[in-house]
Design a protein around this motif. Structure first.
Motif, PDB file in Angstrom:
ATOM      1  N   THR A 110       0.983  -1.266   0.216  1.00  0.00           N
ATOM      2  CA  THR A 110       0.153   0.134  -0.012  1.00  0.00           C
ATOM      3  C   THR A 110       0.733   1.499   0.017  1.00  0.00           C
ATOM      4  OG1 THR A 110      -2.027  -0.851   0.845  1.00  0.00           O
ATOM      5  CG2 THR A 110      -2.501   1.310   1.374  1.00  0.00           C
ATOM      6  N   LEU A 111       1.354   1.595   1.274  1.00  0.00           N
ATOM      7  CA  LEU A 111       2.244   2.562   1.401  1.00  0.00           C
ATOM      8  C   LEU A 111       3.622   3.095  -0.068  1.00  0.00           C
ATOM      9  CD1 LEU A 111       3.739   2.199   4.604  1.00  0.00           C
ATOM     10  CD2 LEU A 111       1.787   3.825   3.639  1.00  0.00           C
ATOM     11  N   VAL A 112       4.133   1.550  -0.997  1.00  0.00           N
ATOM     12  CA  VAL A 112       5.078   1.885  -1.805  1.00  0.00           C
ATOM     13  C   VAL A 112       3.443   2.318  -3.719  1.00  0.00           C
ATOM     14  CG1 VAL A 112       6.316   0.227  -3.737  1.00  0.00           C
ATOM     15  CG2 VAL A 112       6.192   0.285  -1.664  1.00  0.00           C
ATOM     16  N   GLY A 113       2.786   1.840  -3.578  1.00  0.00           N
ATOM     17  CA  GLY A 113       1.790   1.972  -4.134  1.00  0.00           C
ATOM     18  C   GLY A 113       1.268   3.028  -3.727  1.00  0.00           C
ATOM     19  N   ALA A 114       1.147   3.813  -3.372  1.00  0.00           N
ATOM     20  CA  ALA A 114       0.742   4.921  -2.931  1.00  0.00           C
ATOM     21  C   ALA A 114       1.767   5.917  -3.249  1.00  0.00           C
ATOM     22  CB  ALA A 114       0.526   5.583  -1.291  1.00  0.00           C
ATOM     23  N   ASN A 115       2.804   5.785  -2.718  1.00  0.00           N
ATOM     24  CA  ASN A 115       4.280   6.645  -3.488  1.00  0.00           C
ATOM     25  C   ASN A 115       4.114   6.717  -4.840  1.00  0.00           C
ATOM     26  OD1 ASN A 115       6.316   8.341  -1.972  1.00  0.00           O
ATOM     27  ND2 ASN A 115       7.641   6.733  -3.563  1.00  0.00           N
ATOM     28  N   LEU A 116       4.153   5.393  -5.523  1.00  0.00           N
ATOM     29  CA  LEU A 116       4.148   5.352  -7.086  1.00  0.00           C
ATOM     30  C   LEU A 116       2.762   6.162  -7.801  1.00  0.00           C
ATOM     31  CD1 LEU A 116       4.543   1.572  -7.319  1.00  0.00           C
ATOM     32  CD2 LEU A 116       6.813   3.844  -8.010  1.00  0.00           C
ATOM     33  N   VAL A 117       1.547   5.796  -7.218  1.00  0.00           N
ATOM     34  CA  VAL A 117       0.749   7.087  -8.114  1.00  0.00           C
ATOM     35  C   VAL A 117       0.728   8.165  -7.711  1.00  0.00           C
ATOM     36  CG1 VAL A 117      -1.184   7.472  -7.106  1.00  0.00           C
ATOM     37  CG2 VAL A 117      -0.891   5.234  -7.328  1.00  0.00           C
ATOM     38  N   LEU A 118       1.431   8.878  -6.412  1.00  0.00           N
ATOM     39  CA  LEU A 118       1.632  10.411  -6.247  1.00  0.00           C
ATOM     40  C   LEU A 118       3.125  10.834  -7.261  1.00  0.00           C
ATOM     41  CD1 LEU A 118       1.537  11.065  -2.108  1.00  0.00           C
ATOM     42  CD2 LEU A 118      -0.246  11.871  -4.437  1.00  0.00           C
ATOM     43  N   ALA A 119       3.907   9.765  -7.305  1.00  0.00           N
ATOM     44  CA  ALA A 119       4.743  10.687  -8.031  1.00  0.00           C
ATOM     45  C   ALA A 119       4.410  10.529  -9.475  1.00  0.00           C
ATOM     46  CB  ALA A 119       6.378   9.502  -8.194  1.00  0.00           C
ATOM     47  N   TRP A 120       4.250   9.369  -9.774  1.00  0.00           N
ATOM     48  CA  TRP A 120       3.355   9.633 -11.382  1.00  0.00           C
ATOM     49  C   TRP A 120       2.576  10.848 -11.871  1.00  0.00           C
ATOM     50  CZ3 TRP A 120      -1.684   9.312 -13.373  1.00  0.00           C
ATOM     51  CH2 TRP A 120      -1.360   8.809 -15.082  1.00  0.00           C
ATOM     52  N   LEU A 121       1.284  10.880 -10.111  1.00  0.00           N
ATOM     53  CA  LEU A 121       1.058  11.794 -10.694  1.00  0.00           C
ATOM     54  C   LEU A 121       1.425  13.693 -11.129  1.00  0.00           C
ATOM     55  CD1 LEU A 121      -2.190  11.113  -8.464  1.00  0.00           C
ATOM     56  CD2 LEU A 121      -2.291  11.479 -11.347  1.00  0.00           C
ATOM     57  N   SER A 122       2.861  13.313  -9.819  1.00  0.00           N
ATOM     58  CA  SER A 122       3.666  14.644  -9.982  1.00  0.00           C
ATOM     59  C   SER A 122       3.849  14.626 -11.722  1.00  0.00           C
ATOM     60  CB  SER A 122       4.522  14.499  -8.869  1.00  0.00           C
ATOM     61  OG  SER A 122       3.770  14.648  -7.403  1.00  0.00           O
ATOM     62  N   TRP A 123       4.580  13.383 -12.389  1.00  0.00           N
ATOM     63  CA  TRP A 123       5.686  13.425 -13.229  1.00  0.00           C
ATOM     64  C   TRP A 123       4.128  14.153 -14.719  1.00  0.00           C
ATOM     65  CZ3 TRP A 123       3.976   9.518 -17.192  1.00  0.00           C
ATOM     66  CH2 TRP A 123       4.768  10.272 -18.534  1.00  0.00           C
ATOM     67  N   ARG A 124       2.989  14.221 -14.347  1.00  0.00           N
ATOM     68  CA  ARG A 124       1.867  14.043 -15.785  1.00  0.00           C
ATOM     69  C   ARG A 124       1.240  15.888 -15.075  1.00  0.00           C
ATOM     70  NH1 ARG A 124       0.921  11.902 -19.762  1.00  0.00           N
ATOM     71  NH2 ARG A 124      -1.817  11.952 -19.120  1.00  0.00           N
ATOM     72  N   SER A 125       1.001  16.027 -14.121  1.00  0.00           N
ATOM     73  CA  SER A 125       0.472  17.125 -14.047  1.00  0.00           C
ATOM     74  C   SER A 125       1.637  18.204 -13.077  1.00  0.00           C
ATOM     75  CB  SER A 125      -0.693  17.748 -12.780  1.00  0.00           C
ATOM     76  OG  SER A 125      -1.268  18.539 -12.470  1.00  0.00           O
ATOM     77  N   ARG A 126       1.900  19.390 -13.747  1.00  0.00           N
ATOM     78  CA  ARG A 126       3.003  20.332 -12.867  1.00  0.00           C
ATOM     79  C   ARG A 126       2.391  21.016 -11.723  1.00  0.00           C
ATOM     80  NH1 ARG A 126       8.037  21.566 -12.449  1.00  0.00           N
ATOM     81  NH2 ARG A 126       8.234  23.831 -12.199  1.00  0.00           N
ATOM     82  N   ARG A 127       1.001  21.783 -11.379  1.00  0.00           N
ATOM     83  CA  ARG A 127       0.325  21.885 -10.336  1.00  0.00           C
ATOM     84  C   ARG A 127      -0.055  21.023  -9.373  1.00  0.00           C
ATOM     85  NH1 ARG A 127      -5.584  24.087 -12.221  1.00  0.00           N
ATOM     86  NH2 ARG A 127      -4.002  25.974 -12.353  1.00  0.00           N
ATOM     87  N   PHE A 128      -0.797  19.871  -9.672  1.00  0.00           N
ATOM     88  CA  PHE A 128      -0.125  18.626  -9.233  1.00  0.00           C
ATOM     89  C   PHE A 128       1.126  18.221  -7.991  1.00  0.00           C
ATOM     90  CE2 PHE A 128       0.141  14.477  -6.502  1.00  0.00           C
ATOM     91  CZ  PHE A 128      -0.798  14.294  -5.892  1.00  0.00           C
ATOM     92  N   GLU A 129       2.408  19.072  -8.447  1.00  0.00           N
ATOM     93  CA  GLU A 129       3.419  19.072  -8.123  1.00  0.00           C
ATOM     94  C   GLU A 129       3.924  20.064  -7.521  1.00  0.00           C
ATOM     95  OE1 GLU A 129       8.255  18.089 -10.251  1.00  0.00           O
ATOM     96  OE2 GLU A 129       7.021  19.194 -11.225  1.00  0.00           O
ATOM     97  N   ASN A 130       3.092  20.954  -7.805  1.00  0.00           N
ATOM     98  CA  ASN A 130       3.407  21.797  -6.735  1.00  0.00           C
ATOM     99  C   ASN A 130       2.513  21.886  -5.451  1.00  0.00           C
ATOM    100  OD1 ASN A 130       5.320  23.409  -9.043  1.00  0.00           O
ATOM    101  ND2 ASN A 130       3.554  24.574  -9.977  1.00  0.00           N
TER     102      ASN A 130
END
Length: 180
Positions: A72-92
């Motif tokens: 769960t924790l590794v998956g959540a981290n991967l999802v957030l990393a992917w969302l940050s990569w896809r969206s500059r606004r989310f990354e900020n």
């Protein structure tokens, strides 16, 4: 050893809640806590991990619960990393934005105060970049990961005499000319 004391989805939900809460807490604590890990920060992280352990596993010490939480924790981290990569606004939102600490020799004390960066921290970063004075800094930026990037002004002497005279010039009494 393998039997769960609660349904599997409860461990996933608990893990996500704790992961999200810690992410918000660490984000609010500032970039210094992330990039410049001191002994106090290390102790805080170790104690935090111990403090939230039981809230994630609900007292279940089975191997299965531990594996569910790890995935769960590794998956959540991967999802957030992917969302940050896809969206500059989310990354900020998640990681923050770089902040200018020094520009053209001018220090921004309000930015340093908000980021919990001391003058000693700044001077250490400037020394690592080879700066002798704050006035020699083109810019210094506090990056998202807590490190400080420094770009030194590039002064090209026009003649050999200018180069020699700059070596012997006495420093001004300006606060930005003080050695770091």
């Amino acid at each position: 050893m393998w039997n769960l004391s609660a349904p599997w989805w409860e461990f996933v939900l608990r893990g996500l809640i704790v992961y999200g809460s810690l992410l918000v807490l660490l984000r609010l604590s500032g970039k210094r806590q992330i990039g410049q890990l001191t002994s106090l920060d290390l102790v805080l992280l170790l104690v935090l991990s111990n403090a939230v352990q039981n809230s994630m596993n609900a007292g279940d010490n089975s191997v299965t619960a531990g594996l569910i939480l790890a995935v769960t924790l590794v998956g959540a981290n991967l999802v957030l990393a992917w969302l940050s990569w896809r969206s500059r606004r989310f990354e900020n939102v998640v990681e923050g934005r770089p902040q200018v600490l020094v520009h053209e020799g001018h220090v921004y004390p309000d930015v340093m105060k908000n980021a919990y960066i001391t003058r000693d921290d700044l001077h250490k970063a400037l020394r690592h970049a080879g700066c002798q004075r704050v006035a020699d800094v083109h810019f210094a930026i506090l990056e998202n990961d807590g490190t400080i990037s420094v770009m030194v002004k590039k002064e090209v002497p026009q003649t050999p005499r200018d180069a020699a005279s700059s070596l012997w010039r006495a420093p001004d009494n300006d606060s930005n000319d003080t050695p770091v």
